[in-house]
Design a protein around this motif. Structure first.
Motif, PDB file in Angstrom:
ATOM      1  N   CYS A   1       0.825  -1.214   0.000  1.00  0.00           N
ATOM      2  CA  CYS A   1       0.000   0.000   0.000  1.00  0.00           C
ATOM      3  C   CYS A   1       0.857   1.262   0.000  1.00  0.00           C
TER       4      CYS A   1
ATOM      5  N   ILE B   1      -6.558   4.090  -0.681  1.00  0.00           N
ATOM      6  CA  ILE B   1      -7.086   2.789  -0.264  1.00  0.00           C
ATOM      7  C   ILE B   1      -8.615   2.812  -0.280  1.00  0.00           C
TER       8      ILE B   1
ATOM      9  N   GLU C   1     -12.070   0.123   0.473  1.00  0.00           N
ATOM     10  CA  GLU C   1     -12.475  -1.139   1.089  1.00  0.00           C
ATOM     11  C   GLU C   1     -13.948  -1.386   0.859  1.00  0.00           C
TER      12      GLU C   1
ATOM     13  N   GLU D   1     -17.112  -8.070   2.795  1.00  0.00           N
ATOM     14  CA  GLU D   1     -16.667  -9.414   2.445  1.00  0.00           C
ATOM     15  C   GLU D   1     -17.846 -10.292   2.006  1.00  0.00           C
TER      16      GLU D   1
ATOM     17  N   THR E   1     -11.121  -9.113  -4.515  1.00  0.00           N
ATOM     18  CA  THR E   1     -11.441  -7.745  -4.089  1.00  0.00           C
ATOM     19  C   THR E   1     -11.820  -6.862  -5.278  1.00  0.00           C
TER      20      THR E   1
ATOM     21  N   VAL F   1     -14.762  -4.537  -4.830  1.00  0.00           N
ATOM     22  CA  VAL F   1     -14.582  -3.177  -4.307  1.00  0.00           C
ATOM     23  C   VAL F   1     -14.429  -2.193  -5.467  1.00  0.00           C
TER      24      VAL F   1
ATOM     25  N   CYS G   1      -7.098  -1.811  -3.457  1.00  0.00           N
ATOM     26  CA  CYS G   1      -8.120  -2.498  -2.658  1.00  0.00           C
ATOM     27  C   CYS G   1      -7.521  -3.716  -1.955  1.00  0.00           C
TER      28      CYS G   1
ATOM     29  N   GLY H   1      -7.649  -6.705   0.984  1.00  0.00           N
ATOM     30  CA  GLY H   1      -8.692  -7.363   1.767  1.00  0.00           C
ATOM     31  C   GLY H   1      -8.597  -8.875   1.702  1.00  0.00           C
TER      32      GLY H   1
ATOM     33  N   HIS I   1      -5.475 -13.405   1.128  1.00  0.00           N
ATOM     34  CA  HIS I   1      -5.552 -11.943   1.060  1.00  0.00           C
ATOM     35  C   HIS I   1      -5.062 -11.450  -0.298  1.00  0.00           C
TER      36      HIS I   1
END
Length: 371
Positions: free
Chosen positions: A144, A154, A156, A159, A199, A202, A218, A220, A237
């Motif tokens: 990041c 960033i 988010e 889930e 992700t 997102v 993104c 997560g 991840h």
């Protein structure tokens, strides 16, 4: 001989010059000892100290072998036998009083130190082990930070997702294998609610609500219905990046990828792009980096090819832009995605994915010096 009384003491001045009278001399010696005992008692009662060093000095002055009370004991041996009982009692009282005073001063000093010391009763008992950040958290932050220096912010999202944001908006066909129960954890069978498999969901949520320019990353956790082994897990991840603006080209993507590889794995790192296919990008590519163990010469880790695959990327498919309300005739963009576990494996040579989720303290302590 009887004990010394008050009237006897009054007569001392009257007989002061009568040195040859043994009775008068004995009375004067006893009176001198009593006067010294009383003076020491008064001195002890008035005594005040500030610290333990002063208490120890007080003990040495009065109770040591060469102290004031020991000196009186030496004089006590010269007292007549008939007076020893009276004088001995006085000396014992003096010694006991001195010892009591020392004990009292020590107790006061200890209580004072406890009252002035700040004690946090909620604090963990000492000694205690200092914790460390999880290796996946360390690598995620580093990724990041690298993209942050390129201007990415960033983003988010949830889930638990729906079919539209996970598959349909991203150009997945109705019969795409990723929709199968073998790959996706559905919350309820027959209902299009599931745990996200990437992700990218997102990215679709951001594109629906935001007009370009868009520059997001993104990170997560994602879930896939896979058998758990040293090289795969049912959850892992990801970090995905998305850049949409006017005149964004594949050259922009390649330059961003080269910058990331050099920042993450070292300035000598080389990259190569191989054609691939993803439903949501066209053209698509897989990116390899030169093996950081052998320097590209070939070793068992890179299967003697000199290259290691780390991520997938490509130009955003125009259908995805249109699905999310962005005019594909005006804007273009690129997207890329990588597994954090994969990058961590390459960076720290961790060969078993299961170690990241088992919370084995022996494994985690190896990262105490990491940022």
């Amino acid at each position: 001989m009887r004990p010394v009384g008050k009237n006897d003491l009054i007569l001392f001045d009257f007989f002061a010059n009568t040195q040859n009278n043994p009775y008068i001399c004995t009375l004067k010696k006893i009176a001198d000892m009593i006067e010294k005992i009383n003076a020491l008692l008064a001195e002890i009662n008035r005594l005040k100290v500030q610290n333990n060093d002063e208490i120890e000095a007080f003990r040495i002055k009065y109770l040591s072998k060469k102290g004031e009370i020991a000196s009186l004991m030496n004089e006590f041996r010269l007292v007549a036998a008939e007076e020893k009982r009276f004088i001995g009692q006085k000396l014992n009282e003096l010694k006991e009083k001195a010892q009591e005073k020392i004990n009292e001063l020590k107790a006061d000093a200890e209580n004072q130190s406890l009252s002035t010391e700040r004690i946090d009763i909620t604090r963990t008992a000492y000694p205690y082990k200092v914790g460390t950040r999880h290796p996946l958290s360390i690598v995620k932050k580093e990724i990041c930070d690298i993209f942050g220096r390129l201007g990415f912010s960033i983003a988010e999202g949830p889930e638990i997702e729906d079919d539209w944001h996970v598959f349909s908006s991203l150009n997945f066909a109705e019969d795409h294998p990723a929709r199968d129960m073998q790959d996706t954890f559905f919350i309820q069978q027959g209902v299009d609610v599931m745990l996200r498999t990437h992700t990218s969901s997102v990215q679709t949520r951001v594109m629906e609500k935001t007009q370009p320019p868009i520059r997001i990353i993104c990170p997560g956790r994602v879930y896939r219905n896979e058998a758990i082994s040293y090289r795969a897990h049912c959850f892992f991840h990801q970090v995905e990046a998305l850049y949409i603006d006017k005149n964004v080209s594949f050259a922009d993507l390649r330059q961003a990828l080269l910058f990331f590889a050099k920042e993450m794995f070292g300035q000598d790192t080389k990259i190569r792009l191989r054609p691939s296919f993803f439903p949501f990008t066209e053209p698509s590519a897989e990116m390899d980096i030169s093996c950081n163990l052998c320097g590209g010469k070939g070793c068992p880790f890179c299967k003697h090819t000199g290259w290691v695959e780390i991520l997938g990327c490509g130009m955003v498919d125009p259908n995805v832009l249109d699905n999310c309300g962005i005019d594909s005739k005006v804007y273009t963009g690129y997207a890329l995605g990588m597994g954090i576990e994969r990058i961590t494996n390459l960076k720290y040579q961790v060969k078993d994915l299961r170690l990241f989720s088992e919370n084995d303290i022996r494994f985690l302590r190896q990262f105490e010096g990491a940022n």
